[in-house]
Design an enzyme around this catalytic site. Sequence first.
Site, short mmCIF file in Angstrom:
data_model
loop_
_atom_site.label_atom_id
_atom_site.label_comp_id
_atom_site.label_asym_id
_atom_site.label_seq_id
_atom_site.Cartn_x
_atom_site.Cartn_y
_atom_site.Cartn_z
N CYS A 381 -0.53 16.76 22.56
CA CYS A 381 0.77 16.99 23.19
C CYS A 381 0.90 18.46 23.61
CB CYS A 381 1.90 16.55 22.26
SG CYS A 381 3.48 16.32 23.10
N HIS A 514 0.21 10.94 21.34
CA HIS A 514 0.05 11.17 19.91
C HIS A 514 -0.80 10.05 19.29
CE1 HIS A 514 2.91 14.53 19.28
NE2 HIS A 514 3.50 14.03 20.35
N GLU A 516 -2.40 9.99 16.59
CA GLU A 516 -2.29 9.90 15.13
C GLU A 516 -1.32 8.81 14.69
OE1 GLU A 516 0.75 13.18 16.28
OE2 GLU A 516 -1.17 12.38 16.99
#
Length: 542
Positions: A381, A514, A516
């Site tokens: 990001c 993102h 994750e």
Amino acid sequence: MARFIFITGGVVSSLGKGLMGASLAALLQARGYKVRIRKFDPYLNVDPGTMSPYQHGEVYVTDDGAETDLDLGHYERFTGVPGRQSDNITSGRVYSDIIAKERRGDFLGATVQVIPHVTDAIQDFAKNLTEDLDFVLCEIGGTVGDIESLPFIEAIRQLRNGVGEENVCFIHVTLVPYIAAAGELKTKPTQHSVRELTSLGIQPDVLVCRCEHELPQEERRKIALFCNVRKEAVIPALDARSIYDVPLQYHREGLDREVLRSFGIEPEGSPDLSRWEDIAERISHAEGEVTIGIVGKYTGLQDAYKSLQEALVHGGFANRVKVHIRWLDSELFEGDAPSVEALEPLDAILVPGGFGSRGSEGKIAAIRFARERKVPFFGICLGMQMACIEGVRAGGALNASTTEFGDTGEPVVGLITEWMTEEGLETREEGGNLGGTMRLGAYPAMLKEGSLIAKIYGTTEISERHRHRYEVNNAYRDALEADGLTFSGSSPDGLLPETVERDDHPWFIGVQFHPELKSKPFDPHPLFASFVEAAVKQSRLV
């Protein structure tokens, strides 16, 4: 009809209600049941989207664009069930919806009150979209006795009466502190907490007791006697070496068995815990270790990067190595002569997302170090945006920046005011409300054939979750690619850069999304698995 499991906490906060709920859901899954977990948050924010990470940890984003509590990340990582907008509600959202209805005249002149209007809305939330589920687990945020959580406690009391006692189980998580000077575990706080809960009309069926030492049988008997539960339903919860050991630990203590018995279900056979046993084996028998530095601005509170931390651990599972994370405040690398000594021993560097200008120059300095020293780098990001700014500066435009930090003559990154979604054109006003106005949720991206990131994913079409207001400016594509930073992924219409990478570097990738948020211990995200693999190779070069 779905059965409901309500999880409350007492004595103190941060006892691990979310982790316990996620572990129980995983155990019920392992027995063949279909589950979903929800979170009731008593604060007055509509959602955590505008809250500082230091206040409430990370904001977890779902595929459908909900900004939610970080516990939903635990839920999804442990169960593999994607979270959604309907899985997290706050007092702020409840009151906001009710007030909006009152202003429209939906209540036909009635006096709007906490009971029944607020409690009915909470019950509707709990029961929404549950027809195809076996169990719905609902965690009540906060601590029993807090004034903020009283409407939620009353709502679940009423819900039990509405759906029948045989369809509801109450689990209360408490603390059994160890007094070192006396050398004793003290059960009195648990007794008082349960008394507080029963005074509100709820008798717990199962007690989960957090403690630092083994809970002797005599103390379990005492707790059961004074709290009016079966002795077998007093479940010790000791600290574990890893959160991924917790499901196995709770199973050994009989948590899933006692919860099923509270519904009148006698468990048959044993759950299939092979995926958790495999993870435990990988933790116990790591074949190496790496050190990865996270250079961010919220490193003082690790929960601010909770999903990121866990995704790196998952990448370690994929490579059978233990990942040591070194938390580095990006402001350490700012100044006229930024010191990079703390970066020297790292096997890889990750620059995560964030908002605001504080620490941004330190992030750029860390990225420059990774580029020049050929250290594996992962930008997420804002981390990708800083990598693009660093690339333009390396090409000679020293004033390159982002309009997020103020006016700039070289706007490598700028505010996006419109973008395409599956529903059509989405727009945003500059200077408008902050809450819920970002590019949020899952968006598709197209990866460049033959790029490193396409090889890692094994496909050129991906979908990942976003949470940001600013985008890399396509006008700088030629300048960046001339410096060696390739635009290897973009939105399907080609207007929004999604990924960048360097061909002259062993592992240098930036992504606007993102990843994750979609990593799981039993299914590590391919980008994190590859990043940790690159760190392993780097460690062997040093």
